[in-house]
Design a protein around this motif. Structure first.
Motif, PDB file in Angstrom:
ATOM      1  N   THR A 114      10.846   1.183  -5.745  1.00 53.40           N
ATOM      2  CA  THR A 114       9.851   0.331  -5.412  1.00 53.40           C
ATOM      3  C   THR A 114       8.822   1.340  -4.797  1.00 53.40           C
ATOM      4  OG1 THR A 114       8.605  -1.385  -5.431  1.00 53.40           O
ATOM      5  CG2 THR A 114       9.886  -1.251  -3.123  1.00 53.40           C
ATOM      6  N   GLU A 118       3.231  -0.716  -1.665  1.00 55.88           N
ATOM      7  CA  GLU A 118       3.651  -2.122  -1.547  1.00 55.88           C
ATOM      8  C   GLU A 118       4.100  -3.027  -0.990  1.00 55.88           C
ATOM      9  OE1 GLU A 118       5.277  -2.937  -6.400  1.00 55.88           O
ATOM     10  OE2 GLU A 118       6.406  -2.829  -4.692  1.00 55.88           O
ATOM     11  N   GLU A 419      -0.092  -0.395  -8.014  1.00 55.74           N
ATOM     12  CA  GLU A 419       0.695  -1.749  -6.961  1.00 55.74           C
ATOM     13  C   GLU A 419      -0.577  -1.029  -6.058  1.00 55.74           C
ATOM     14  OE1 GLU A 419       2.563  -3.011  -8.022  1.00 55.74           O
ATOM     15  OE2 GLU A 419       3.141  -2.262 -10.140  1.00 55.74           O
ATOM     16  N   GLN A 424      -5.805  -3.117  -6.287  1.00 55.32           N
ATOM     17  CA  GLN A 424      -5.278  -4.978  -6.600  1.00 55.32           C
ATOM     18  C   GLN A 424      -7.417  -5.871  -6.649  1.00 55.32           C
ATOM     19  OE1 GLN A 424      -2.593  -6.053  -5.179  1.00 55.32           O
ATOM     20  NE2 GLN A 424      -1.141  -5.334  -6.515  1.00 55.32           N
TER      21      GLN A 424
END
Length: 727
Positions: A114, A118, A419, A424
């Motif tokens: 990933t 994150e 991400e 965000q």
């Protein structure tokens, strides 16, 4: 016996007018002029040998500086690699551990599954210590406290006692013992500036301090406190430079030459800290070095380049690139954005000026309490606890300092930014006031925490915290500027805030574009940095490292600032003439025989030692106080106590003239050509002579007659200038 204390080069000076010298005592002033002449004797001795061996020695001597610079750069990069990898791994232990390899960083652990941006909970291979907020918070604080205690504990191993200058009511400068110093604490830059300015601080560049500094920096950074390892890297590289240079006689036996190599070594420290080889050279020139001739520039360039090349191959970040925070904003700025850059500069100047004043006040008040002064580990415990409690709730400042910058510089228009927690929140259409609140909270928290953190007894620097605060404020301001990435303002804001704190200009601008790879944004950086420096200077002329020197009490002659105070004071050199009783103690009236009784010199030596001024000495006069020479305390002590063992206690000591066989002769230690100045000369003369020539002492003569009326040592001038600054 003489050979066991003096080098061959020093013995060659015995018959010259400058006199033979011993190695410098601890915490004394070096004599730049004497060491220059000493090096000239060494060079002539080498080049006078015309055979093959002599030519080989001359070739090795000419290349030894380049060899030493390359070795220093390579070794510094190796140490930096170990510190970088260890700090990244240990720091992540506060959040969790990697199940595949506990020594992996979170970024390395999650790389295959990933995005590293994150949260840790989204990475299957990285397990957090608890699913509940309270449990994670508790473990975070516990690890931070443990790391802080480890860092402070190892730093205590480098405790030492030094003399410190103090001015008595009579105006005479005396030295008092008992000044405690932790060699591995802080960034080390104020002490290195003091050393490069011509003073000797014992054991500060030893192997023990290097190891403790590296280990302590790993755990100090891992606590999450508002500090960085970039300042300690400069200290580490200087330690490496000192240890390597000691293998070369021309540096080991000459403190002037040693400081040339230490200036080059400083460049390697910042080169490996930021992946900025050119910025490292400029940093050494602009911020640290007092003496920086062209050959030092070239060797610093090589040292910094080798350090960067080796670090790139070792690849501690795993990216294979030297640029730490690579960005590619693409869009260019327009003319209207210069107003925003000016605002960032003003904010950076205010931040820097306020930080310097409040940190100085904090050091002079809070750290003077007995419980804090006598128990520095307890102070570390309190600050780690406060930092963990204030930073953990804010997702923006929970990470280590370098990760904060990396997060805030992100460009949300790129494909792999979706991400990012920052992106965000900035993409939310229902309002992002919570995110804006975290930015404001982070900026204020960084200011407060950095003020109380800088100066604690762990290896720590101020560069990363200042960059963090600037990036937070710049990202905040960027929320209200449309059509351009907020990351640009975070980048420029980081430079502005650091400029306000440190007062760096040219070197900082170069460091920023080497750090980010954004050459197109040199002009915005220049605008913000200049404005920040102007604003900060209007609040206080001294940067954080200058004030740290004052707090620590190290003797340092800051020529740029000192001349300003002297020009406003309008005083003459006679202002620094010692009191009459002091002049009686340090003056020797040499009779026509050029010899004095041994007991007279022994009494004078006891008086000198009781005053504690290791830079002091005896001035020799004849014929109605006409100056004949100067005999420093170290040489006088050696002559009476070591050489004196060979002679009867009632033997007379020759101080001037040519000695006959069997005489107790100290004339070879006498400097018969000391620099002098008229008592009625402007004080600017004395300041310039000490600053530009690197004098250890200066004789003061009477106007018209040439009679000696006083002696000024460098520490007395420094103490006088400090009185003008703070009086």
């Amino acid at each position: 016996m003489v050979k066991s204390h003096t080098s061959v080069d020093e013995q060659a000076l015995a018959s010259s007018t400058v006199g033979e010298r011993l190695a410098y005592n601890d915490y004394t002033t070096i004599d730049w002029l004497h060491d220059l002449v000493k090096d000239s004797y060494r060079l002539r001795n080498i080049h006078n040998k015309k055979n093959l061996k002599g030519k080989s020695l001359a070739l090795f001597d000419a290349s030894s500086g380049w060899i030493a610079a390359a070795v220093i750069g390579a070794l510094t990069a190796c140490v930096a690699y170990l510190v970088d990898v260890a700090a990244a791994t240990v720091s992540d232990w506060k959040l969790g551990h990697c199940t595949t390899n506990p020594f992996y960083t979170r970024e390395a652990c999650c790389a295959s599954s990933t995005s590293a941006s994150e949260p840790a909970t989204s990475c299957p291979d990285f397990k957090t210590w608890g699913d509940e907020y309270a449990a994670s918070f508790g473990v975070y604080v516990a690890f931070a406290l443990a790391f802080g205690l480890v860092s402070a504990g190892v730093t205590m191993l480098t405790k030492g006692a030094l003399p410190s200058a103090n001015t008595s009511d009579s105006g005479d400068t005396e030295a008092v013992a008992g000044k405690t110093m932790y060699m591995a604490a802080g960034s080390g830059i104020p002490e290195i500036k003091t050393i490069l300015g011509g003073f000797v601080i014992p054991d500060f560049l030893s192997l023990k301090v290097l190891v403790v500094k590296a280990v302590g920096a790993v755990f100090a950074v891992s606590t999450g406190m508002c500090l960085g390892k970039e300042g300690p890297f400069v200290h580490i590289s200087t330690c490496v430079g000192y240890l390597v240079a000691n293998f070369f006689p021309k540096y080991r036996d000459n403190e002037r030459k040693m400081r040339e190599m230490l200036s080059a070594a400083c460049a390697a420290g910042l080169s490996v800290a930021f992946g900025a080889p050119i910025g490292g050279v400029l940093f050494s020139y602009e911020e640290i070095s007092t003496y920086f001739p062209r050959k030092v520039l070239w060797r610093a360039f090589l040292c910094s380049a080798v350090a960067a090349m080796v670090l790139k191959e070792l690849n501690p970040t795993g990216t294979g690139k030297l640029v730490l925070f690579e960005t590619n904003y693409g869009t260019s700025y327009s003319a209207v954005h210069y107003l925003v850059f000016v605002v960032l500069g003003i904010a950076g100047g205010i931040f820097g000026g306020v930080f310097c004043k409040l940190n100085f006040l904090w050091s002079k008040t809070f750290r003077k309490y007995a419980i804090i002064k006598n128990h520095p580990v307890f102070e570390v415990f309190l600050i780690v606890l406060a930092t963990a409690l204030l930073q953990y709730p804010n997702p923006l400042i929970r990470e280590p300092g370098d990760m904060i910058i990396k997060t805030l510089l992100v460009d949300c228009r790129t494909e792999n930014s979706a991400e990012s927690w920052v992106c965000q929140n900035e993409a939310r259409e229902d309002g992002n006031w919570g995110y804006v609140g975290w930015l404001v909270y982070g900026t204020l928290a960084k200011l407060v925490l950095t003020i109380i953190t800088f100066g604690i007894k762990v290896p720590s620097g101020v560069i990363i915290p200042a960059l963090d605060a600037g990036a937070l404020f710049g990202r905040l301001l960027g929320q209200y500027v449309g059509g351009i990435s907020p990351g640009i303002f975070a980048m420029v804001g980081a430079a502005a805030f650091l400029a306000g704190v440190s007062r760096m200009t040219l070197s900082l601008c170069v460091i920023m574009f080497e750090l980010t790879g954004e050459l197109d944004y040199v002009l915005p950086h220049m605008v913000a940095i200049l404005v920040a420096k102007w604003v900060a200077d209007s609040l206080g002329k001294e940067g954080v490292y200058d004030l740290a020197q004052n707090v620590l009490g190290h003797p340092f002659l800051d020529l740029d600032h000192s001349l300003g105070y002297i020009q406003m004071a309008d005083v003459l050199v006679e202002e620094l003439i010692p009191p009459e009783h002091t002049m009686e103690q340090i003056t020797i009236h040499v009779p026509a025989t050029n010899k004095v009784k041994r007991e007279v010199l022994q009494e004078k030596l006891v008086q000198l030692e009781s005053r504690g001024l290791m830079d002091a000495g005896l001035v020799l006069v004849q014929n109605n106080n006409i100056l004949q020479g100067y005999l420093a305390e170290g040489e006088l002590s050696f002559g009476l106590r070591k050489l004196g063992e060979l002679y009867p206690k009632d033997a007379e000591v020759r101080l001037l003239g040519n000695a006959e066989e069997g005489e107790f002769d100290l004339s070879s230690f006498v400097d018969r050509t000391p620099m002098s100045v008229c008592a009625k000369a402007p004080m600017e003369y004395a300041v310039e002579m000490f600053g530009k020539l690197g004098l250890r002492h200066l004789m003061v003569t009477e106007e018209g007659t040439g009679r000696l009326v006083g002696v000024i040592i460098k520490k007395r001038l420094v103490a006088y200038l400090d009185g003008l600054k703070h009086g």
